[in-house]
Scaffold this motif. Sequence first.
Motif, mmCIF file in Angstrom:
data_model
loop_
_atom_site.group_PDB
_atom_site.id
_atom_site.type_symbol
_atom_site.label_atom_id
_atom_site.label_comp_id
_atom_site.label_asym_id
_atom_site.label_seq_id
_atom_site.Cartn_x
_atom_site.Cartn_y
_atom_site.Cartn_z
ATOM 1 N N UNK C 228 0.825 -1.214 0.000
ATOM 2 C CA UNK C 228 0.000 0.000 0.000
ATOM 3 C C UNK C 228 0.857 1.261 0.000
ATOM 4 N N UNK C 245 -6.260 6.814 -1.173
ATOM 5 C CA UNK C 245 -6.880 5.930 -0.190
ATOM 6 C C UNK C 245 -6.695 4.467 -0.582
ATOM 7 N N UNK C 246 -6.535 3.621 0.407
ATOM 8 C CA UNK C 246 -6.514 2.167 0.203
ATOM 9 C C UNK C 246 -7.752 1.611 0.900
ATOM 10 N N UNK C 249 -10.149 3.648 3.178
ATOM 11 C CA UNK C 249 -9.448 4.934 3.235
ATOM 12 C C UNK C 249 -9.785 5.821 4.407
ATOM 13 N N UNK C 252 -11.982 4.957 7.644
ATOM 14 C CA UNK C 252 -11.610 4.115 8.789
ATOM 15 C C UNK C 252 -11.321 4.928 10.040
ATOM 16 N N UNK C 260 -14.423 -2.371 11.657
ATOM 17 C CA UNK C 260 -13.419 -2.200 10.597
ATOM 18 C C UNK C 260 -12.636 -3.471 10.307
ATOM 19 N N UNK C 261 -12.546 -4.368 11.293
ATOM 20 C CA UNK C 261 -11.827 -5.629 11.047
ATOM 21 C C UNK C 261 -12.582 -6.485 10.038
ATOM 22 N N UNK C 262 -11.843 -7.149 9.179
ATOM 23 C CA UNK C 262 -12.442 -8.081 8.222
ATOM 24 C C UNK C 262 -12.293 -9.499 8.777
ATOM 25 N N UNK C 278 -10.140 -3.461 4.344
ATOM 26 C CA UNK C 278 -8.693 -3.251 4.257
ATOM 27 C C UNK C 278 -8.236 -3.032 2.819
ATOM 28 N N UNK C 279 -9.100 -3.304 1.847
ATOM 29 C CA UNK C 279 -8.697 -3.112 0.461
ATOM 30 C C UNK C 279 -7.637 -4.098 0.010
ATOM 31 N N UNK C 281 -5.086 -5.568 1.544
ATOM 32 C CA UNK C 281 -3.705 -5.491 2.033
ATOM 33 C C UNK C 281 -3.699 -5.452 3.554
ATOM 34 N N UNK C 282 -2.975 -6.354 4.172
ATOM 35 C CA UNK C 282 -2.852 -6.392 5.632
ATOM 36 C C UNK C 282 -1.377 -6.363 6.007
ATOM 37 N N UNK C 285 1.034 -6.390 3.079
ATOM 38 C CA UNK C 285 1.130 -7.590 2.233
ATOM 39 C C UNK C 285 -0.257 -7.946 1.715
ATOM 40 N N UNK C 286 -0.344 -8.313 0.442
ATOM 41 C CA UNK C 286 -1.640 -8.653 -0.146
ATOM 42 C C UNK C 286 -2.229 -9.864 0.563
ATOM 43 N N UNK C 287 -3.563 -9.834 0.735
ATOM 44 C CA UNK C 287 -4.217 -10.931 1.454
ATOM 45 C C UNK C 287 -5.048 -11.819 0.544
#
Lengths: 366, 366, 366, 366
Positions: C228, C245-246, C249, C252, C260-262, C278-279, C281-282, C285-287
Amino acid sequence: MAGSSYGNIFQITTWGESHGAALGVVVDGCPAGLPLTAEDIQIYLNRRKPGQTRISTPRKEADQVEILSGVFADRTTGTPISMMVRNTSQHSSDYSEIANYYRPGHADYTFDAKYGFRDYRGGGRSSGRETTGRVAAGAVAARLLAEFGITLTAYTKSIGPIVIDMDKFDRDAILSTPTCMPDPDASIQAEAFLADCMRSYDSAGGVIECAVDGVPAGLGDPVFEKLDANLAKAVMSIGAVKAVEIGDGTAVASRHGSGNNDAFYMQDGQVVKRTNHAGGILGGISDGSQILLRAYVKPTPSIFSPQETVNKQGENIEVSIKGRHDPIIVPRAVVVVEAMAALTIADALLMNAGAKLEHLKKIYDR
Amino acid sequence: MAGSSYGNIFQITTWGESHGAALGVVVDGCPAGLPLTAEDIQIYLNRRKPGQTRISTPRKEADQVEILSGVFADRTTGTPISMMVRNTSQHSSDYSEIANYYRPGHADYTFDAKYGFRDYRGGGRSSGRETTGRVAAGAVAARLLAEFGITLTAYTKSIGPIVIDMDKFDRDAILSTPTCMPDPDASIQAEAFLADCMRSYDSAGGVIECAVDGVPAGLGDPVFEKLDANLAKAVMSIGAVKAVEIGDGTAVASRHGSGNNDAFYMQDGQVVKRTNHAGGILGGISDGSQILLRAYVKPTPSIFSPQETVNKQGENIEVSIKGRHDPIIVPRAVVVVEAMAALTIADALLMNAGAKLEHLKKIYDR
Amino acid sequence: MAGSSYGNIFQITTWGESHGAALGVVVDGCPAGLPLTAEDIQIYLNRRKPGQTRISTPRKEADQVEILSGVFADRTTGTPISMMVRNTSQHSSDYSEIANYYRPGHADYTFDAKYGFRDYRGGGRSSGRETTGRVAAGAVAARLLAEFGITLTAYTKSIGPIVIDMDKFDRDAILSTPTCMPDPDASIQAEAFLADCMRSYDSAGGVIECAVDGVPAGLGDPVFEKLDANLAKAVMSIGAVKAVEIGDGTAVASRHGSGNNDAFYMQDGQVVKRTNHAGGILGGISDGSQILLRAYVKPTPSIFSPQETVNKQGENIEVSIKGRHDPIIVPRAVVVVEAMAALTIADALLMNAGAKLEHLKKIYDR
Amino acid sequence: MAGSSYGNIFQITTWGESHGAALGVVVDGCPAGLPLTAEDIQIYLNRRKPGQTRISTPRKEADQVEILSGVFADRTTGTPISMMVRNTSQHSSDYSEIANYYRPGHADYTFDAKYGFRDYRGGGRSSGRETTGRVAAGAVAARLLAEFGITLTAYTKSIGPIVIDMDKFDRDAILSTPTCMPDPDASIQAEAFLADCMRSYDSAGGVIECAVDGVPAGLGDPVFEKLDANLAKAVMSIGAVKAVEIGDGTAVASRHGSGNNDAFYMQDGQVVKRTNHAGGILGGISDGSQILLRAYVKPTPSIFSPQETVNKQGENIEVSIKGRHDPIIVPRAVVVVEAMAALTIADALLMNAGAKLEHLKKIYDR
């Protein structure tokens, strides 16, 4: 970018001065999952430790490494590996007088010219102790290369006029002789030669050779990141090295093409070469043969006989260097050459991972 | 990071293949306000142009440079300077047969090992034509250095067994002899020697020397970005170079410290040295004396006599190289060595700008 | 390092000014073996071409790309891909008057402050035409990502007060509406809004959204090279973007953690998420979920109504901008955002190749 | 290049895990001659220390910095500055259970996806403790900037729904309120709001603003190394930040050009602006006005209420996070934003040193 980092993907940053609190290195970019212990590092550091033989400085340093991060449950985590060695035997008072003048053959003058002042104690950042971080990092690189069957063997090829006889090559002798010569007879002669040097308050130079076996064809890049270009930089970045050769090196300049080309032929389904004048690298890329390089190391500049120089006040003076100095740099630099070669090849291994689509398909196959 | 970029601040990226549409370079990081014209570049490119003498390939290329960006009203703007040379004289058919086998001493095999396939026409990216971009960029670097009184002089030191006599040094001869030797007598002998090589379908190697005058003390960094380390990489990245020396180079390894240290003394309020064994660099940092380096260049691998090799089908074959090839690489590589040295020193000049607070205070004084 | 390069392994260098001879890019580090034609690039370039609709500048440029190197037999060779577009429709005389004053909202003043002078013609290097090289390079990156099932979709989310209705999302409309809105009704309203802007000699801003699908979990690095963070830099480096924004954005910041947690859960043996605030990315790193980002673009600073400013002589003046200017930057920047996202993710894909030993074992398995 | 380095010339490399032996940073490229003491660093580190207020984790860490190299006689030497903080209060047992599942909103899953395993203790490298090195390095950067009259002021702008009133701006309150709000009344409201969050086992987000004063016009580069692009990356690289704004940020997207352009005029012989919608940056280059940026921070993902997730065995489970967690990340991240901005601007200051010939002439004037 004051230049204390090396490597593109397998990237290290060293820090520390001869008489500071500690010296260390951060290794960033080492793949996760590599088995690694402090012992793997200590074995390398012990090879460059001072105070071990008659021909090395009497300064005694434990040089005990502490791994501060990046390793969990004896495996690398993929995050930066920070390693540190405390300085414990600084005799800074030995050096107080050099604060005020420029030792010939040393970096005192150039540091002052560049930075305006310097940590003069023991040479500060330009001391041979700077290589501690390189060697610790090189041990990690060598550990990584071992996973792929790549091994490095560096040794002293010559000291002053004494040259090893390759027919007597004894790998074990590299670690057991004080000269790091793989030829015990030559080592005994070299020790006698160095004893003479010390008696005459003088020092000597020599040559280090490094062979790398098991390197797959394809490492290195075609233009500026040629594997030999990076090896040259790696080795020339070691203080006191003044020339670097790859394969037959300087000898190629007086040859004909017919006597320098290495013929290819097939052996067991593999492309191999009848000779290896090229030292395992063609067009900057490894060809699968042994990689061979040599570093030419100048004599220790710190000699006890009187020398002409200038002081910071701009006066011509005569000095006699004091302190603890090896009569030769070569034996302790052998592991440094090996470390720098390991770092360079590990980085090339990683850089090559993205060289072709076929590689990525193997990784991201879903 | 396929390795076609060089430099940290004064940064170049070269591109192009021997038989592609064009070759070029992007120079990023050149300071704004430098006077620069296409003619400044062309003078350098003309020195490496093929087809000029009996001892260079008959391939004729105008190698006319076009500046595509970064220069406005004959001054650099601080934005990337893109320069390009069109290929006009490709005879790709000459090379169709090498598509299928690996020429000894060339990068054909290693390219295939790395990338899975290659642009085989004229060696593609591994051709000597790759250096076009380096030379164009080097001309910009040299133009920048000239503003600070720094000049470079590269020349052929030896060809096969013929070595120049430094007492006969004639700077003009570098540009006027076909060998780029600054000693016209040696040049005549070298030409005769090369004529012999060609008659026996063979090739020869040689040595290039480069002197850099006017470099202020303080350029280069203490550890990995040592000025000599970067010069070694720069020069070793030129195809066919197999060894690099700084100052007295390999000779230092057989010396005593007393015979290798350069004594400092004061002259006109300046710190200078009685000798220059170190080649102008101490601890990786320029000391204000002349910087001197040498590159050892292998014989042209393309020779017309038959050679053993393998083809892509994994069969042992015998080949005789055809096409247009110089019997020696050295004369046309002279300007390439000069260009790479210029690029390295220009980058060091820029990197050193932020080395001490005092420098920044001069710039940002408000 | 004048900053015209982007990427660590998949590395591009752009060059060129609005009214120079040409604009281009060198892509270094693209893996060998990728199928690639000029048509793949042209499709992208056509999306940013001027002169196509009422709401874009009447400047007509063919923007026909020429691939100059790095591609052989319609596949990438692993060597630098140089691409160029000639400028053909420069009306430099339109700009001669701006040589002498600083347009509000433009980089005229800051260029002069930085470099001492500037190529004022059409904004020189700060022109929107600078993005030509980004888009050409982005097309290569997108072609590479396609091999791994990764696709990018950028579009106009809003123009002034007109926001698209995601329920009416029509992917084809991105390419067919002059606004690049995927909602044809919103597009018609936006066109009317822009027509009003033009009538009042004013301009408008808007928002671009970009979704990336098919990104495997694991791309991006934990600290500074977070995926990000790099996307933010990539997008903010496009002229006129003032916020990035990610995922959700800015929203949050006013949420509770519970909202907000996924939540993770298992689906078909895969770890997936119930929501995607989160768009994708956590921890940098991509999720494995869709990556979603937004760029906020300012209104075109070139407006035809009179504005207060100063000239190079330091006098307060009033100016009315002339020339050819879009009333909005957004539609032509959509493909630039997509290109920058593609470049960032391609680079992350390559950087991740060496992240774990297991990856390297797959490549170097012998 | 596992991404733990930041900066081009002023370059830092951080290392360390939440529950490892220590955390630290190496700063390479800081100019020589800068006055610097451990106290300069400690002041910054104290601002991010845990265990100081009700709204921060009860984990107590002295976070006492040790400068290990690069400083001599209280001035920087130009060599790497290594700084370290020992971890002393790890309760690793608190975390043993998270070894086996993936916390929502955390990087547990993505680390496993990337590296195959992870140091799960306290989040390992993805912990907020990773910012220790950033803050120590940022303190050095801020010390450097102070020499040029450049000052940074970061503070909490909002927490959940509570926004500061800029008319009540009290700089001292940033350091004295537990929320780092420069408005004591808002701070009291925010504390009450956070107490509610904690009572409901929940967490909150907020906004951090950072102003930079005294930046000379001319810093930053025109294309990829735009000052705003680098600030965006710097700030987005801080864990939990999901949006970044420069100047008026997202608001510009709904404006007309006439309402967004900042008019230039002359004041005391200087070019200044009537408004600062642009946030001090035009075309990626500083314009001499205040630089203003905002970071939007998500709520702490560690909440004590039950959440749905999966474990490493691929089973759906419900978890309630335990351990020591702040209900909000914002106050302790304020100094991290300031540090990252300082690092970015220090780097731009150094990069700009070589931007024009005139700068170099000042330095190398002989």
